[in-house]
Write a protein that holds these residues in place. Sequence first.
Motif, PDB file in Angstrom:
ATOM      1  N   TYR A 127      30.725   7.095  11.962  1.00  0.00           N
ATOM      2  CA  TYR A 127      30.460   5.899  11.756  1.00  0.00           C
ATOM      3  C   TYR A 127      31.289   5.497  10.202  1.00  0.00           C
ATOM      4  CZ  TYR A 127      27.110   7.312  14.095  1.00  0.00           C
ATOM      5  OH  TYR A 127      25.916   7.465  15.063  1.00  0.00           O
ATOM      6  N   ILE A 128      32.319   4.629  10.555  1.00  0.00           N
ATOM      7  CA  ILE A 128      33.132   3.616  10.300  1.00  0.00           C
ATOM      8  C   ILE A 128      33.152   2.355  10.015  1.00  0.00           C
ATOM      9  CG2 ILE A 128      35.153   3.773  11.263  1.00  0.00           C
ATOM     10  CD1 ILE A 128      36.616   5.131   8.598  1.00  0.00           C
ATOM     11  N   ASP A 129      33.156   1.445   8.551  1.00  0.00           N
ATOM     12  CA  ASP A 129      33.466   0.444   8.306  1.00  0.00           C
ATOM     13  C   ASP A 129      35.501  -0.002   9.087  1.00  0.00           C
ATOM     14  OD1 ASP A 129      31.105   0.196   7.665  1.00  0.00           O
ATOM     15  OD2 ASP A 129      31.520   0.275   5.646  1.00  0.00           O
ATOM     16  N   GLN A 130      35.967  -1.141   9.224  1.00  0.00           N
ATOM     17  CA  GLN A 130      36.359  -1.522   9.533  1.00  0.00           C
ATOM     18  C   GLN A 130      37.812  -1.490   8.511  1.00  0.00           C
ATOM     19  OE1 GLN A 130      37.967  -2.765  12.472  1.00  0.00           O
ATOM     20  NE2 GLN A 130      35.910  -2.990  14.191  1.00  0.00           N
ATOM     21  N   GLY A 131      38.254  -0.923   8.035  1.00  0.00           N
ATOM     22  CA  GLY A 131      39.594  -0.637   7.670  1.00  0.00           C
ATOM     23  C   GLY A 131      39.563   0.176   6.169  1.00  0.00           C
ATOM     24  N   GLU A 132      37.884   0.953   7.048  1.00  0.00           N
ATOM     25  CA  GLU A 132      37.545   2.332   5.738  1.00  0.00           C
ATOM     26  C   GLU A 132      38.874   3.479   6.482  1.00  0.00           C
ATOM     27  OE1 GLU A 132      34.054   3.590   6.219  1.00  0.00           O
ATOM     28  OE2 GLU A 132      34.039   5.634   4.718  1.00  0.00           O
ATOM     29  N   GLU A 133      39.283   4.080   4.743  1.00  0.00           N
ATOM     30  CA  GLU A 133      40.066   5.248   5.676  1.00  0.00           C
ATOM     31  C   GLU A 133      39.025   6.717   4.946  1.00  0.00           C
ATOM     32  OE1 GLU A 133      43.504   5.792   6.237  1.00  0.00           O
ATOM     33  OE2 GLU A 133      43.132   3.319   6.814  1.00  0.00           O
ATOM     34  N   PRO A 134      39.159   7.264   5.689  1.00  0.00           N
ATOM     35  CA  PRO A 134      38.692   8.724   5.771  1.00  0.00           C
ATOM     36  C   PRO A 134      38.811   9.527   4.032  1.00  0.00           C
ATOM     37  CG  PRO A 134      40.253   9.406   7.354  1.00  0.00           C
ATOM     38  CD  PRO A 134      40.203   7.607   6.970  1.00  0.00           C
ATOM     39  N   PRO A 135      38.271  10.007   4.183  1.00  0.00           N
ATOM     40  CA  PRO A 135      37.960  11.127   2.622  1.00  0.00           C
ATOM     41  C   PRO A 135      38.622  11.707   2.961  1.00  0.00           C
ATOM     42  CG  PRO A 135      35.873  10.476   3.263  1.00  0.00           C
ATOM     43  CD  PRO A 135      36.640  10.216   4.022  1.00  0.00           C
ATOM     44  N   ALA A 136      39.875  11.931   1.152  1.00  0.00           N
ATOM     45  CA  ALA A 136      40.895  12.960   1.179  1.00  0.00           C
ATOM     46  C   ALA A 136      40.699  13.758   1.595  1.00  0.00           C
ATOM     47  CB  ALA A 136      41.293  12.733   0.058  1.00  0.00           C
ATOM     48  N   ALA A 137      39.431  14.357   1.354  1.00  0.00           N
ATOM     49  CA  ALA A 137      38.895  16.227   2.000  1.00  0.00           C
ATOM     50  C   ALA A 137      38.333  16.726   2.950  1.00  0.00           C
ATOM     51  CB  ALA A 137      37.986  15.933   0.583  1.00  0.00           C
ATOM     52  N   PHE A 138      38.896  15.608   4.302  1.00  0.00           N
ATOM     53  CA  PHE A 138      38.205  15.039   5.505  1.00  0.00           C
ATOM     54  C   PHE A 138      39.422  15.737   5.900  1.00  0.00           C
ATOM     55  CE2 PHE A 138      37.000  13.977   9.377  1.00  0.00           C
ATOM     56  CZ  PHE A 138      35.989  14.520   9.509  1.00  0.00           C
ATOM     57  N   ASP A 139      38.924  16.978   6.831  1.00  0.00           N
ATOM     58  CA  ASP A 139      40.248  17.539   7.567  1.00  0.00           C
ATOM     59  C   ASP A 139      39.971  17.888   8.254  1.00  0.00           C
ATOM     60  OD1 ASP A 139      42.402  17.591   8.986  1.00  0.00           O
ATOM     61  OD2 ASP A 139      43.091  19.831   7.140  1.00  0.00           O
ATOM     62  N   PRO A 140      39.854  17.175   9.866  1.00  0.00           N
ATOM     63  CA  PRO A 140      39.235  17.658  11.390  1.00  0.00           C
ATOM     64  C   PRO A 140      40.176  18.795  11.678  1.00  0.00           C
ATOM     65  CG  PRO A 140      40.192  15.586  11.934  1.00  0.00           C
ATOM     66  CD  PRO A 140      40.957  15.490  10.373  1.00  0.00           C
ATOM     67  N   SER A 141      41.039  18.980  11.301  1.00  0.00           N
ATOM     68  CA  SER A 141      42.480  20.577  12.235  1.00  0.00           C
ATOM     69  C   SER A 141      40.650  21.889  12.289  1.00  0.00           C
ATOM     70  CB  SER A 141      43.101  20.573  11.801  1.00  0.00           C
ATOM     71  OG  SER A 141      43.463  20.717  10.103  1.00  0.00           O
ATOM     72  N   GLY A 142      40.680  22.491  12.907  1.00  0.00           N
ATOM     73  CA  GLY A 142      40.337  23.588  12.633  1.00  0.00           C
ATOM     74  C   GLY A 142      38.651  23.764  13.134  1.00  0.00           C
ATOM     75  N   VAL A 143      38.313  22.167  13.039  1.00  0.00           N
ATOM     76  CA  VAL A 143      36.754  21.942  12.741  1.00  0.00           C
ATOM     77  C   VAL A 143      36.106  21.828  14.345  1.00  0.00           C
ATOM     78  CG1 VAL A 143      35.229  20.512  11.223  1.00  0.00           C
ATOM     79  CG2 VAL A 143      36.782  21.903  10.242  1.00  0.00           C
ATOM     80  N   LEU A 144      36.745  20.399  14.475  1.00  0.00           N
ATOM     81  CA  LEU A 144      36.559  19.256  15.774  1.00  0.00           C
ATOM     82  C   LEU A 144      37.270  19.805  17.006  1.00  0.00           C
ATOM     83  CD1 LEU A 144      35.910  16.113  13.482  1.00  0.00           C
ATOM     84  CD2 LEU A 144      33.605  17.853  14.659  1.00  0.00           C
ATOM     85  N   SER A 145      36.895  19.805  18.054  1.00  0.00           N
ATOM     86  CA  SER A 145      38.039  19.148  19.610  1.00  0.00           C
ATOM     87  C   SER A 145      38.482  18.270  19.411  1.00  0.00           C
ATOM     88  CB  SER A 145      37.009  20.117  20.501  1.00  0.00           C
ATOM     89  OG  SER A 145      36.528  20.986  20.012  1.00  0.00           O
ATOM     90  N   GLU A 146      37.778  17.392  19.252  1.00  0.00           N
ATOM     91  CA  GLU A 146      37.825  15.913  19.018  1.00  0.00           C
ATOM     92  C   GLU A 146      37.172  14.949  17.937  1.00  0.00           C
ATOM     93  OE1 GLU A 146      37.987  12.637  22.748  1.00  0.00           O
ATOM     94  OE2 GLU A 146      37.869  14.983  23.480  1.00  0.00           O
ATOM     95  N   LEU A 147      37.033  14.070  18.030  1.00  0.00           N
ATOM     96  CA  LEU A 147      37.017  12.868  16.947  1.00  0.00           C
ATOM     97  C   LEU A 147      37.564  11.344  17.285  1.00  0.00           C
ATOM     98  CD1 LEU A 147      35.514  12.418  13.959  1.00  0.00           C
ATOM     99  CD2 LEU A 147      38.100  12.518  13.136  1.00  0.00           C
ATOM    100  N   ARG A 148      35.869  10.736  17.670  1.00  0.00           N
ATOM    101  CA  ARG A 148      36.739   9.015  17.591  1.00  0.00           C
ATOM    102  C   ARG A 148      35.550   8.678  16.802  1.00  0.00           C
ATOM    103  NH1 ARG A 148      35.922   8.492  24.426  1.00  0.00           N
ATOM    104  NH2 ARG A 148      36.983  10.578  24.842  1.00  0.00           N
ATOM    105  N   VAL A 149      36.255   7.182  16.225  1.00  0.00           N
ATOM    106  CA  VAL A 149      35.591   6.452  14.990  1.00  0.00           C
ATOM    107  C   VAL A 149      34.827   5.440  15.570  1.00  0.00           C
ATOM    108  CG1 VAL A 149      37.117   6.993  13.561  1.00  0.00           C
ATOM    109  CG2 VAL A 149      38.177   4.829  15.461  1.00  0.00           C
TER     110      VAL A 149
END
Length: 365
Positions: free
Chosen positions: A166-188
């Motif tokens: 869940y993300i607000d319009q214009g919101e950026e993911p936190p710098a510590a959030f890295d999906p590589s190696g954790v997720l197969s696919e990510l949608r907002v």
Amino acid sequence: MDRETLTKALEYADLASYQADAYLTLLEMGVSPAIEVGRESAVPVSQVYDVLRSLESKGYVETIEREKLYVQPCDPEAAMADLETRGELLHEAAEAVRERYRTPERMDARVGVTKRVKTAVENAQELIDDAETVVEVAGSFEQLQSLSPALRAARERGVVVRASVYIDQGEEPPAAFDPSGVLSELRVCTIPGPFLVVIDRNRTCFGPNTRSDEDYGVLVYDRILPFVFHWFFLTCLWNPYRVVYLDDEDQFTYVTIEEFIRDLLPLWERGFELGVTVEGVDIAEGDETTVEGSVADISFYGDERPPSRLALSDLGAYKNLTLDTGDETAVVGGWGAVFEDMEIRTITLERIDIGETPLTHERRD
């Protein structure tokens, strides 16, 4: 450790306040007349003999009869071993209390309700550790971050992990959030929604993030209710939103037959040959099985209608694929398949051959 803290610790170990103070004073003084211990400590002189005798009965001190009563500390190994045992017991008790708080009292009832969303998140972490095929998760960045270690371990086991954040319009993911190696696919997902995890079609953790009068979580161990949550995830939290991350290893692996048919029916209808590997469960035997072959037929409710771009809602009733393995054919169905040969877990598109398509006819002409 200062004296005040040490006194409290000894009181936790079942010493009274005067006993703890007298014992610590004696440790500092060494062998001493009992009356001097009373004078140097906070123990009233009139009570010091009774206090020291009680410490002797507990194994902390030893009294010596001379012209007057002397007292000395005992070797602390025995007394401290008891203290350490008590500490371990208290630690284990604290862990047991936390576990009982996280786990509903009656898990045999298939559905449990907890008092906090956070408890649902904590249970999801443990359940993901047992995931074998697919994890579908929706939540805030903070919730996904808390699940990251468990999701990373699942990915290393080959589990497909699909996440919607869940993300607000214009919101950026936190710098510590890295999906590589954790997720197969990510949608907002731009509309706030609940925390939701569906694991291997038989476990679900749910909790409202917004628009709820109460804070609660729901834990489901079942094959029917997770199907409802899965369709909610698929149609409301997943399919409408854009992809922001895709692991190349899983870009041609489908975990639902509906998405496979929706995406590849146009190619199959035009004559392209689709080579696939299907992993799933043999319905007659109940054993895990893998079938490789080409798609010989795609069938679903309403397939007699004129061709059009399918939506997932068009595939809400029955649907199946017939695979030609070269030696025989096998009919595979989706979640809850009954009449087919197998129920799919994953479908991997291995190849697309031109086959008998309009393009080949043009070349022949």
